[in-house]
Design an enzyme around this catalytic site. Structure first.
Site, PDB file in Angstrom:
ATOM      1  CB  CYS A 150      88.311  30.651 110.549  1.00  0.00           C
ATOM      2  SG  CYS A 150      89.973  30.544 109.846  1.00  0.00           S
ATOM      3  CG  HIS A 166      85.875  29.563 106.503  1.00  0.00           C
ATOM      4  ND1 HIS A 166      85.226  30.505 107.265  1.00  0.00           N
ATOM      5  CD2 HIS A 166      87.200  29.818 106.641  1.00  0.00           C
ATOM      6  CE1 HIS A 166      86.121  31.297 107.839  1.00  0.00           C
ATOM      7  NE2 HIS A 166      87.320  30.899 107.485  1.00  0.00           N
TER       8      HIS A 166
END
Length: 486
Positions: free
Chosen positions: A331, A428
Protein backbone atom coordinates in the site's frame (compact mmCIF):
# COMPACT_ATOMS: atom_id res chain seq x y z
CA UNK A 1 -34.74 -10.23 22.54
CA UNK A 2 -33.60 -7.78 25.22
CA UNK A 3 -29.87 -7.30 25.04
CA UNK A 4 -27.75 -6.42 28.01
CA UNK A 5 -24.61 -4.29 27.85
CA UNK A 6 -21.54 -3.53 29.89
CA UNK A 7 -18.63 -1.20 29.16
CA UNK A 8 -14.95 -1.86 29.84
CA UNK A 9 -13.08 1.40 30.43
CA UNK A 10 -9.42 1.82 31.35
CA UNK A 11 -7.39 4.09 33.58
CA UNK A 12 -5.37 4.99 30.49
CA UNK A 13 -4.53 3.98 26.96
CA UNK A 14 -2.99 0.57 26.35
CA UNK A 15 -4.04 -1.02 29.64
CA UNK A 16 -5.44 -4.09 27.85
CA UNK A 17 -9.10 -3.13 27.28
CA UNK A 18 -9.20 -4.48 23.72
CA UNK A 19 -7.73 -7.82 24.73
CA UNK A 20 -10.08 -8.19 27.68
CA UNK A 21 -13.13 -7.47 25.53
CA UNK A 22 -11.95 -10.05 22.98
CA UNK A 23 -11.46 -12.66 25.68
CA UNK A 24 -14.83 -11.90 27.28
CA UNK A 25 -16.52 -12.13 23.88
CA UNK A 26 -15.14 -15.61 23.27
CA UNK A 27 -15.89 -16.70 26.85
CA UNK A 28 -19.52 -15.60 26.77
CA UNK A 29 -20.09 -17.02 23.28
CA UNK A 30 -18.84 -20.36 24.58
CA UNK A 31 -21.44 -20.02 27.35
CA UNK A 32 -24.15 -19.88 24.69
CA UNK A 33 -24.73 -16.12 24.44
CA UNK A 34 -24.78 -14.13 21.22
CA UNK A 35 -22.30 -11.27 21.66
CA UNK A 36 -21.36 -8.14 19.74
CA UNK A 37 -18.35 -5.90 20.46
CA UNK A 38 -18.73 -2.12 20.27
CA UNK A 39 -16.41 0.88 20.57
CA UNK A 40 -18.09 4.27 20.07
CA UNK A 41 -14.91 6.11 19.12
CA UNK A 42 -11.49 4.76 18.23
CA UNK A 43 -8.22 6.29 17.06
CA UNK A 44 -6.08 3.98 14.98
CA UNK A 45 -4.40 3.78 11.60
CA UNK A 46 -4.68 0.00 11.73
CA UNK A 47 -8.14 -0.33 10.24
CA UNK A 48 -10.04 -3.43 9.16
CA UNK A 49 -12.41 -3.66 6.21
CA UNK A 50 -15.93 -4.98 6.79
CA UNK A 51 -17.91 -7.09 4.29
CA UNK A 52 -20.07 -4.07 3.41
CA UNK A 53 -16.95 -2.10 2.42
CA UNK A 54 -16.50 0.10 5.49
CA UNK A 55 -13.65 0.71 7.94
CA UNK A 56 -13.46 -0.10 11.65
CA UNK A 57 -10.63 -0.43 14.13
CA UNK A 58 -8.62 -3.63 13.89
CA UNK A 59 -9.38 -4.43 17.54
CA UNK A 60 -13.12 -4.49 16.87
CA UNK A 61 -12.57 -6.85 13.94
CA UNK A 62 -10.64 -9.19 16.25
CA UNK A 63 -13.36 -8.89 18.89
CA UNK A 64 -15.96 -9.73 16.26
CA UNK A 65 -13.96 -12.81 15.37
CA UNK A 66 -13.82 -13.73 19.06
CA UNK A 67 -17.60 -13.33 19.18
CA UNK A 68 -17.88 -15.51 16.06
CA UNK A 69 -19.63 -12.73 14.14
CA UNK A 70 -18.69 -10.96 10.90
CA UNK A 71 -17.28 -7.48 11.53
CA UNK A 72 -19.67 -4.58 10.89
CA UNK A 73 -19.26 -0.81 10.74
CA UNK A 74 -21.72 -0.46 13.63
CA UNK A 75 -19.11 -2.04 15.91
CA UNK A 76 -16.94 1.12 15.66
CA UNK A 77 -19.05 4.01 14.34
CA UNK A 78 -16.43 6.74 14.80
CA UNK A 79 -12.85 6.01 13.70
CA UNK A 80 -10.11 8.66 13.68
CA UNK A 81 -7.07 7.99 11.49
CA UNK A 82 -4.24 10.44 12.27
CA UNK A 83 -2.59 11.92 9.15
CA UNK A 84 -0.46 14.65 10.75
CA UNK A 85 0.47 15.74 14.27
CA UNK A 86 -2.69 17.86 14.49
CA UNK A 87 -5.16 16.37 12.02
CA UNK A 88 -7.00 13.12 11.39
CA UNK A 89 -9.28 11.55 8.83
CA UNK A 90 -12.75 11.05 10.33
CA UNK A 91 -14.58 7.83 9.46
CA UNK A 92 -18.27 7.71 10.47
CA UNK A 93 -20.15 4.41 10.30
CA UNK A 94 -17.49 3.06 7.97
CA UNK A 95 -17.28 5.96 5.50
CA UNK A 96 -14.78 8.79 5.19
CA UNK A 97 -16.38 12.08 6.28
CA UNK A 98 -13.27 14.23 5.76
CA UNK A 99 -10.22 15.48 7.65
CA UNK A 100 -10.41 17.64 10.78
CA UNK A 101 -7.81 19.40 12.89
CA UNK A 102 -7.67 18.07 16.45
CA UNK A 103 -8.89 21.34 17.98
CA UNK A 104 -11.78 21.56 15.57
CA UNK A 105 -12.77 17.96 16.24
CA UNK A 106 -12.72 18.46 20.02
CA UNK A 107 -14.95 21.53 19.71
CA UNK A 108 -17.38 20.16 17.16
CA UNK A 109 -18.57 16.56 17.31
CA UNK A 110 -21.94 17.35 15.76
CA UNK A 111 -23.91 14.20 15.13
CA UNK A 112 -21.21 11.80 16.31
CA UNK A 113 -22.82 10.79 19.60
CA UNK A 114 -26.08 10.30 17.73
CA UNK A 115 -24.30 8.09 15.18
CA UNK A 116 -22.68 6.08 17.98
CA UNK A 117 -26.00 5.56 19.77
CA UNK A 118 -27.69 4.65 16.49
CA UNK A 119 -25.07 1.97 15.79
CA UNK A 120 -25.17 0.72 19.38
CA UNK A 121 -28.92 0.22 19.35
CA UNK A 122 -28.81 -1.55 15.98
CA UNK A 123 -26.24 -4.01 17.34
CA UNK A 124 -28.22 -4.54 20.53
CA UNK A 125 -31.34 -5.47 18.58
CA UNK A 126 -29.73 -8.70 17.41
CA UNK A 127 -27.71 -10.08 20.36
CA UNK A 128 -27.88 -11.09 24.02
CA UNK A 129 -24.88 -9.03 25.13
CA UNK A 130 -23.00 -5.98 23.87
CA UNK A 131 -19.44 -5.61 25.18
CA UNK A 132 -18.43 -1.95 24.92
CA UNK A 133 -14.83 -0.76 24.95
CA UNK A 134 -13.84 2.73 26.04
CA UNK A 135 -10.90 4.74 24.71
CA UNK A 136 -8.10 6.33 26.68
CA UNK A 137 -9.25 7.25 30.19
CA UNK A 138 -12.44 8.69 31.70
CA UNK A 139 -10.20 10.68 34.08
CA UNK A 140 -9.23 13.13 31.32
CA UNK A 141 -11.51 15.77 32.80
CA UNK A 142 -10.49 18.36 30.19
CA UNK A 143 -12.13 16.18 27.52
CA UNK A 144 -15.31 15.31 29.42
CA UNK A 145 -17.57 18.06 28.04
CA UNK A 146 -17.72 16.67 24.50
CA UNK A 147 -16.77 13.07 25.29
CA UNK A 148 -18.36 10.28 23.30
CA UNK A 149 -15.73 7.62 23.97
CA UNK A 150 -16.04 6.96 27.70
CA UNK A 151 -18.42 8.43 30.27
CA UNK A 152 -20.13 10.63 27.70
CA UNK A 153 -21.31 7.50 25.95
CA UNK A 154 -21.89 5.50 29.14
CA UNK A 155 -24.20 8.19 30.51
CA UNK A 156 -26.03 8.74 27.21
CA UNK A 157 -26.62 5.00 26.72
CA UNK A 158 -27.12 4.34 30.46
CA UNK A 159 -24.69 1.43 30.54
CA UNK A 160 -22.68 0.14 33.52
CA UNK A 161 -18.88 0.35 33.52
CA UNK A 162 -16.04 -1.82 34.80
CA UNK A 163 -12.78 0.11 35.18
CA UNK A 164 -9.49 -1.67 34.35
CA UNK A 165 -6.06 -0.63 35.64
CA UNK A 166 -2.64 -1.87 34.53
CA UNK A 167 -0.42 -3.00 37.40
CA UNK A 168 2.53 -3.55 35.04
CA UNK A 169 2.88 0.24 34.70
CA UNK A 170 3.12 0.66 38.47
CA UNK A 171 0.84 2.72 40.69
CA UNK A 172 -2.32 0.78 39.90
CA UNK A 173 -3.95 1.75 43.21
CA UNK A 174 -3.42 5.40 42.33
CA UNK A 175 -4.68 4.77 38.79
CA UNK A 176 -8.01 3.41 39.97
CA UNK A 177 -8.52 5.42 43.16
CA UNK A 178 -7.36 8.57 41.38
CA UNK A 179 -9.96 8.01 38.65
CA UNK A 180 -12.60 7.67 41.37
CA UNK A 181 -11.43 10.95 42.90
CA UNK A 182 -11.71 13.12 39.79
CA UNK A 183 -14.98 11.85 38.31
CA UNK A 184 -18.23 13.75 38.67
CA UNK A 185 -21.03 12.05 40.66
CA UNK A 186 -23.04 11.12 37.55
CA UNK A 187 -19.99 9.39 36.06
CA UNK A 188 -19.11 7.66 39.32
CA UNK A 189 -22.60 6.24 39.44
CA UNK A 190 -21.98 4.38 36.18
CA UNK A 191 -18.96 2.42 37.51
CA UNK A 192 -19.98 -0.90 39.06
CA UNK A 193 -16.64 -2.66 39.50
CA UNK A 194 -12.93 -2.75 38.71
CA UNK A 195 -10.26 -5.18 37.55
CA UNK A 196 -6.47 -5.16 37.67
CA UNK A 197 -4.68 -6.35 34.54
CA UNK A 198 -1.19 -7.67 33.69
CA UNK A 199 -0.15 -9.01 37.09
CA UNK A 200 3.04 -11.06 37.27
CA UNK A 201 3.84 -13.53 40.01
CA UNK A 202 1.76 -14.74 42.98
CA UNK A 203 -1.62 -12.97 42.77
CA UNK A 204 -2.27 -13.48 46.47
CA UNK A 205 0.47 -10.93 47.15
CA UNK A 206 -1.88 -8.26 45.83
CA UNK A 207 -4.90 -9.25 47.93
CA UNK A 208 -4.32 -6.33 50.30
CA UNK A 209 -3.95 -3.90 47.39
CA UNK A 210 -7.12 -5.19 45.75
CA UNK A 211 -9.02 -4.86 49.02
CA UNK A 212 -7.66 -1.34 49.56
CA UNK A 213 -8.97 -0.26 46.15
CA UNK A 214 -12.38 -1.75 46.98
CA UNK A 215 -12.47 0.01 50.36
CA UNK A 216 -11.47 3.41 48.93
CA UNK A 217 -13.86 3.29 45.97
CA UNK A 218 -16.74 1.10 47.10
CA UNK A 219 -16.40 -0.89 43.88
CA UNK A 220 -16.19 -4.70 43.93
CA UNK A 221 -13.26 -6.44 42.27
CA UNK A 222 -13.98 -8.45 39.14
CA UNK A 223 -10.54 -10.03 39.32
CA UNK A 224 -6.77 -9.65 39.16
CA UNK A 225 -5.73 -10.77 35.67
CA UNK A 226 -2.27 -12.33 35.21
CA UNK A 227 -0.12 -11.45 32.22
CA UNK A 228 -1.37 -13.27 29.11
CA UNK A 229 1.86 -14.35 27.51
CA UNK A 230 0.36 -15.31 24.15
CA UNK A 231 -1.16 -11.88 23.51
CA UNK A 232 1.46 -11.22 20.81
CA UNK A 233 -0.08 -13.99 18.70
CA UNK A 234 -3.21 -11.86 18.18
CA UNK A 235 -3.36 -8.96 15.70
CA UNK A 236 -2.20 -5.74 17.33
CA UNK A 237 -4.12 -2.50 16.82
CA UNK A 238 -2.02 0.06 18.63
CA UNK A 239 1.43 1.01 17.36
CA UNK A 240 2.56 0.77 20.99
CA UNK A 241 1.85 -2.97 20.81
CA UNK A 242 4.00 -3.85 17.84
CA UNK A 243 7.40 -5.25 18.64
CA UNK A 244 10.22 -7.19 17.05
CA UNK A 245 9.72 -10.94 17.24
CA UNK A 246 12.83 -13.11 17.52
CA UNK A 247 12.47 -16.36 15.63
CA UNK A 248 14.51 -18.29 13.13
CA UNK A 249 17.12 -17.55 10.51
CA UNK A 250 14.85 -15.74 8.05
CA UNK A 251 15.10 -12.04 8.92
CA UNK A 252 12.41 -9.61 7.76
CA UNK A 253 13.24 -6.00 8.54
CA UNK A 254 10.53 -3.35 8.84
CA UNK A 255 11.21 0.40 9.17
CA UNK A 256 8.84 1.78 11.81
CA UNK A 257 7.19 4.63 9.96
CA UNK A 258 5.73 7.56 11.87
CA UNK A 259 2.24 7.07 10.40
CA UNK A 260 2.55 3.32 9.97
CA UNK A 261 -0.83 1.78 9.09
CA UNK A 262 -2.33 -1.69 8.79
CA UNK A 263 0.70 -3.31 10.34
CA UNK A 264 -1.37 -6.45 10.98
CA UNK A 265 0.38 -7.52 7.77
CA UNK A 266 3.29 -8.43 10.04
CA UNK A 267 1.39 -10.72 12.43
CA UNK A 268 1.38 -13.90 10.30
CA UNK A 269 5.10 -13.47 9.63
CA UNK A 270 5.85 -12.99 13.33
CA UNK A 271 3.92 -16.19 14.09
CA UNK A 272 6.35 -18.24 11.97
CA UNK A 273 8.99 -19.97 14.15
CA UNK A 274 11.53 -19.76 11.31
CA UNK A 275 11.10 -15.99 10.90
CA UNK A 276 12.55 -13.07 12.85
CA UNK A 277 10.60 -9.85 12.35
CA UNK A 278 12.77 -6.89 13.28
CA UNK A 279 10.96 -3.55 13.55
CA UNK A 280 13.52 -0.77 13.39
CA UNK A 281 12.70 2.44 15.31
CA UNK A 282 13.80 5.95 14.42
CA UNK A 283 17.49 6.69 14.88
CA UNK A 284 18.72 3.21 13.94
CA UNK A 285 20.02 1.99 10.61
CA UNK A 286 18.31 -0.92 8.92
CA UNK A 287 20.44 -4.03 9.53
CA UNK A 288 22.43 -5.26 6.58
CA UNK A 289 21.65 -8.97 6.98
CA UNK A 290 17.94 -8.85 6.10
CA UNK A 291 16.43 -11.44 3.79
CA UNK A 292 13.59 -9.01 3.05
CA UNK A 293 12.98 -5.34 3.76
CA UNK A 294 9.24 -4.85 4.07
CA UNK A 295 7.93 -1.28 3.83
CA UNK A 296 4.51 -1.26 5.51
CA UNK A 297 1.38 0.76 4.87
CA UNK A 298 1.17 4.42 5.80
CA UNK A 299 -1.64 6.84 6.56
CA UNK A 300 0.42 9.64 4.99
CA UNK A 301 2.67 8.37 2.20
CA UNK A 302 4.46 11.64 1.42
CA UNK A 303 4.87 12.44 5.11
CA UNK A 304 6.27 9.00 5.88
CA UNK A 305 8.53 9.03 2.81
CA UNK A 306 10.04 12.26 4.15
CA UNK A 307 10.37 10.61 7.57
CA UNK A 308 12.00 7.53 6.03
CA UNK A 309 14.60 9.71 4.30
CA UNK A 310 15.23 11.67 7.49
CA UNK A 311 16.29 8.40 9.16
CA UNK A 312 18.62 7.52 6.27
CA UNK A 313 16.55 4.41 5.59
CA UNK A 314 16.33 5.22 1.88
CA UNK A 315 20.12 4.76 1.67
CA UNK A 316 19.87 1.49 3.62
CA UNK A 317 17.10 0.14 1.37
CA UNK A 318 18.93 0.99 -1.84
CA UNK A 319 22.14 -0.58 -0.49
CA UNK A 320 20.22 -3.70 0.53
CA UNK A 321 18.87 -4.00 -3.02
CA UNK A 322 22.33 -3.48 -4.57
CA UNK A 323 23.62 -6.36 -2.43
CA UNK A 324 21.01 -8.63 -3.99
CA UNK A 325 18.37 -8.26 -1.28
CA UNK A 326 14.60 -8.41 -1.68
CA UNK A 327 12.26 -5.46 -1.03
CA UNK A 328 8.48 -5.46 -0.71
CA UNK A 329 6.12 -2.54 -0.25
CA UNK A 330 2.47 -2.79 0.76
CA UNK A 331 0.00 0.00 0.00
CA UNK A 332 1.80 3.18 1.12
CA UNK A 333 5.06 1.24 1.04
CA UNK A 334 4.28 0.22 -2.55
CA UNK A 335 3.73 3.86 -3.48
CA UNK A 336 7.08 4.82 -1.92
CA UNK A 337 8.93 2.28 -4.07
CA UNK A 338 7.92 4.06 -7.29
CA UNK A 339 9.34 7.01 -9.21
CA UNK A 340 6.95 9.70 -7.95
CA UNK A 341 4.06 10.23 -5.54
CA UNK A 342 1.74 13.11 -6.43
CA UNK A 343 -0.96 14.38 -4.06
CA UNK A 344 -2.27 17.55 -5.73
CA UNK A 345 -5.15 18.08 -3.31
CA UNK A 346 -3.51 16.90 -0.08
CA UNK A 347 -6.03 14.08 0.37
CA UNK A 348 -3.41 11.96 2.14
CA UNK A 349 -2.24 14.65 4.52
CA UNK A 350 0.52 16.41 2.54
CA UNK A 351 -0.06 18.35 -0.70
CA UNK A 352 2.65 18.13 -3.37
CA UNK A 353 4.67 15.83 -5.61
CA UNK A 354 7.83 14.05 -4.45
CA UNK A 355 10.31 11.53 -5.80
CA UNK A 356 9.92 7.96 -4.61
CA UNK A 357 12.70 5.46 -3.95
CA UNK A 358 12.87 4.59 -7.66
CA UNK A 359 13.01 0.82 -7.22
CA UNK A 360 9.85 0.32 -9.28
CA UNK A 361 9.01 2.03 -12.55
CA UNK A 362 5.56 3.20 -11.43
CA UNK A 363 3.95 6.54 -10.58
CA UNK A 364 1.23 7.20 -8.00
CA UNK A 365 -1.43 9.92 -7.99
CA UNK A 366 -3.58 10.42 -4.90
CA UNK A 367 -6.98 10.96 -6.51
CA UNK A 368 -10.40 9.44 -6.93
CA UNK A 369 -12.64 7.74 -4.44
CA UNK A 370 -11.13 5.86 -1.53
CA UNK A 371 -11.06 2.14 -2.31
CA UNK A 372 -12.22 0.05 0.65
CA UNK A 373 -12.96 -3.58 -0.09
CA UNK A 374 -12.35 -7.16 0.92
CA UNK A 375 -10.43 -8.85 -1.87
CA UNK A 376 -9.77 -12.36 -3.15
CA UNK A 377 -6.75 -12.69 -5.44
CA UNK A 378 -4.51 -15.36 -6.94
CA UNK A 379 -0.79 -15.27 -7.62
CA UNK A 380 0.09 -15.15 -11.30
CA UNK A 381 3.10 -17.44 -11.00
CA UNK A 382 1.47 -20.29 -9.09
CA UNK A 383 -2.27 -19.60 -8.97
CA UNK A 384 -2.17 -19.58 -5.16
CA UNK A 385 -5.25 -18.12 -3.43
CA UNK A 386 -4.69 -14.90 -1.49
CA UNK A 387 -7.30 -13.27 0.77
CA UNK A 388 -6.88 -9.68 1.87
CA UNK A 389 -8.31 -6.18 1.72
CA UNK A 390 -7.68 -2.87 -0.01
CA UNK A 391 -7.90 0.48 1.75
CA UNK A 392 -6.24 3.33 -0.15
CA UNK A 393 -6.73 6.60 -2.02
CA UNK A 394 -3.96 6.35 -4.63
CA UNK A 395 -3.85 4.96 -8.15
CA UNK A 396 -0.54 3.52 -9.37
CA UNK A 397 0.49 2.89 -12.99
CA UNK A 398 3.70 2.31 -14.91
CA UNK A 399 5.87 -0.12 -16.83
CA UNK A 400 6.45 -2.51 -13.92
CA UNK A 401 2.68 -2.98 -13.47
CA UNK A 402 2.85 -5.16 -16.59
CA UNK A 403 4.74 -7.64 -14.41
CA UNK A 404 1.98 -7.68 -11.80
CA UNK A 405 2.28 -10.63 -9.42
CA UNK A 406 -1.38 -10.85 -8.38
CA UNK A 407 -4.67 -11.05 -10.25
CA UNK A 408 -8.06 -9.95 -8.91
CA UNK A 409 -11.08 -10.98 -10.99
CA UNK A 410 -9.02 -10.73 -14.16
CA UNK A 411 -7.47 -7.39 -13.13
CA UNK A 412 -3.70 -7.20 -12.69
CA UNK A 413 -2.56 -6.04 -9.26
CA UNK A 414 0.85 -4.89 -8.08
CA UNK A 415 4.20 -4.44 -9.77
CA UNK A 416 7.54 -6.27 -9.96
CA UNK A 417 10.96 -4.93 -10.91
CA UNK A 418 12.81 -6.44 -13.92
CA UNK A 419 15.18 -8.34 -11.58
CA UNK A 420 12.21 -9.78 -9.67
CA UNK A 421 13.58 -8.70 -6.29
CA UNK A 422 11.31 -5.68 -5.72
CA UNK A 423 7.55 -6.00 -5.59
CA UNK A 424 4.65 -3.91 -4.39
CA UNK A 425 0.90 -4.30 -3.98
CA UNK A 426 -2.13 -2.53 -2.56
CA UNK A 427 -3.36 -5.77 -1.01
CA UNK A 428 -3.18 -5.88 2.79
CA UNK A 429 -3.53 -9.06 4.82
CA UNK A 430 -2.06 -11.28 2.12
CA UNK A 431 0.40 -13.03 4.47
CA UNK A 432 -2.50 -14.53 6.43
CA UNK A 433 -2.99 -16.93 3.49
CA UNK A 434 -0.84 -19.89 4.50
CA UNK A 435 0.06 -21.15 1.01
CA UNK A 436 1.03 -17.71 -0.20
CA UNK A 437 3.13 -16.99 2.88
CA UNK A 438 4.88 -20.33 2.45
CA UNK A 439 5.65 -19.43 -1.17
CA UNK A 440 7.16 -16.07 -0.21
CA UNK A 441 9.31 -17.62 2.51
CA UNK A 442 10.39 -20.39 0.15
CA UNK A 443 11.54 -17.74 -2.33
CA UNK A 444 13.73 -16.37 0.45
CA UNK A 445 15.16 -19.84 1.11
CA UNK A 446 13.14 -20.62 4.25
CA UNK A 447 10.25 -22.88 5.25
CA UNK A 448 6.81 -21.98 6.61
CA UNK A 449 5.55 -24.20 9.41
CA UNK A 450 2.64 -22.19 10.89
CA UNK A 451 -1.11 -22.20 10.25
CA UNK A 452 -2.00 -18.61 11.01
CA UNK A 453 -5.80 -18.65 11.32
CA UNK A 454 -5.75 -21.83 13.39
CA UNK A 455 -3.22 -20.16 15.68
CA UNK A 456 -5.41 -17.08 16.18
CA UNK A 457 -8.43 -19.23 17.03
CA UNK A 458 -6.44 -21.30 19.52
CA UNK A 459 -5.13 -18.11 21.15
CA UNK A 460 -8.63 -16.62 21.48
CA UNK A 461 -9.78 -19.82 23.17
CA UNK A 462 -6.76 -19.70 25.48
CA UNK A 463 -7.53 -16.06 26.31
CA UNK A 464 -11.12 -16.98 27.18
CA UNK A 465 -9.83 -19.78 29.44
CA UNK A 466 -7.46 -17.27 31.04
CA UNK A 467 -10.26 -14.84 31.91
CA UNK A 468 -12.57 -17.62 33.10
CA UNK A 469 -9.82 -18.64 35.53
CA UNK A 470 -8.99 -15.23 36.98
CA UNK A 471 -12.15 -13.12 36.68
CA UNK A 472 -15.59 -13.57 38.20
CA UNK A 473 -17.44 -13.71 34.90
CA UNK A 474 -20.74 -14.61 36.57
CA UNK A 475 -20.52 -11.43 38.66
CA UNK A 476 -19.47 -9.38 35.64
CA UNK A 477 -22.39 -10.69 33.58
CA UNK A 478 -24.74 -9.91 36.48
CA UNK A 479 -23.56 -6.28 36.32
CA UNK A 480 -24.63 -5.96 32.67
CA UNK A 481 -27.88 -4.04 32.35
CA UNK A 482 -30.68 -4.20 29.77
CA UNK A 483 -30.16 -1.81 26.87
CA UNK A 484 -32.54 1.13 27.07
CA UNK A 485 -34.64 1.66 23.97
CA UNK A 486 -33.42 4.24 21.47
Amino acid sequence: MTARAIMIQGTGSNVGKSMIVAGLARAFVRRGLSVAPFKPQNMSNNAAVTPEGGEIGRAQALQARAAMRPPHTDMNPVLLKPETETGAQVIVQGKRRGTQAAGSFMRDKTGLLEAALDSFHRLAADVDLVLIEGAGSPAETNLRKNDIANMGFACAAEVPVVLVGDIHRGGVIAQIVGTHTVLDPQDLARIKGFAVNRFRGDRSLFDAGRDDIAARTGWPSMGVIPWFWDAWKLPAEDMMDIASRPGGACKIVVPQLERMANFDDLDPLAAEPNVTVEIVPAGRALPGDADLVLIPGSKSTIGDLTYLRAQGWDIDILAHHRRGGHVMGLCGGYQMLGQTVDDPDGVDGHRGKVDGLGLLDVHTVMAGEKRVTLTEAVTRDGNLPVSGYEIHMGRTDGTDCARAWLEIDGRLEGAVSPDGRVRGSYLHGLFSSDAFRASVLSGLGHESVAGYDDGVEATLDALADHLEDCMDLDALLALAEPVRNA
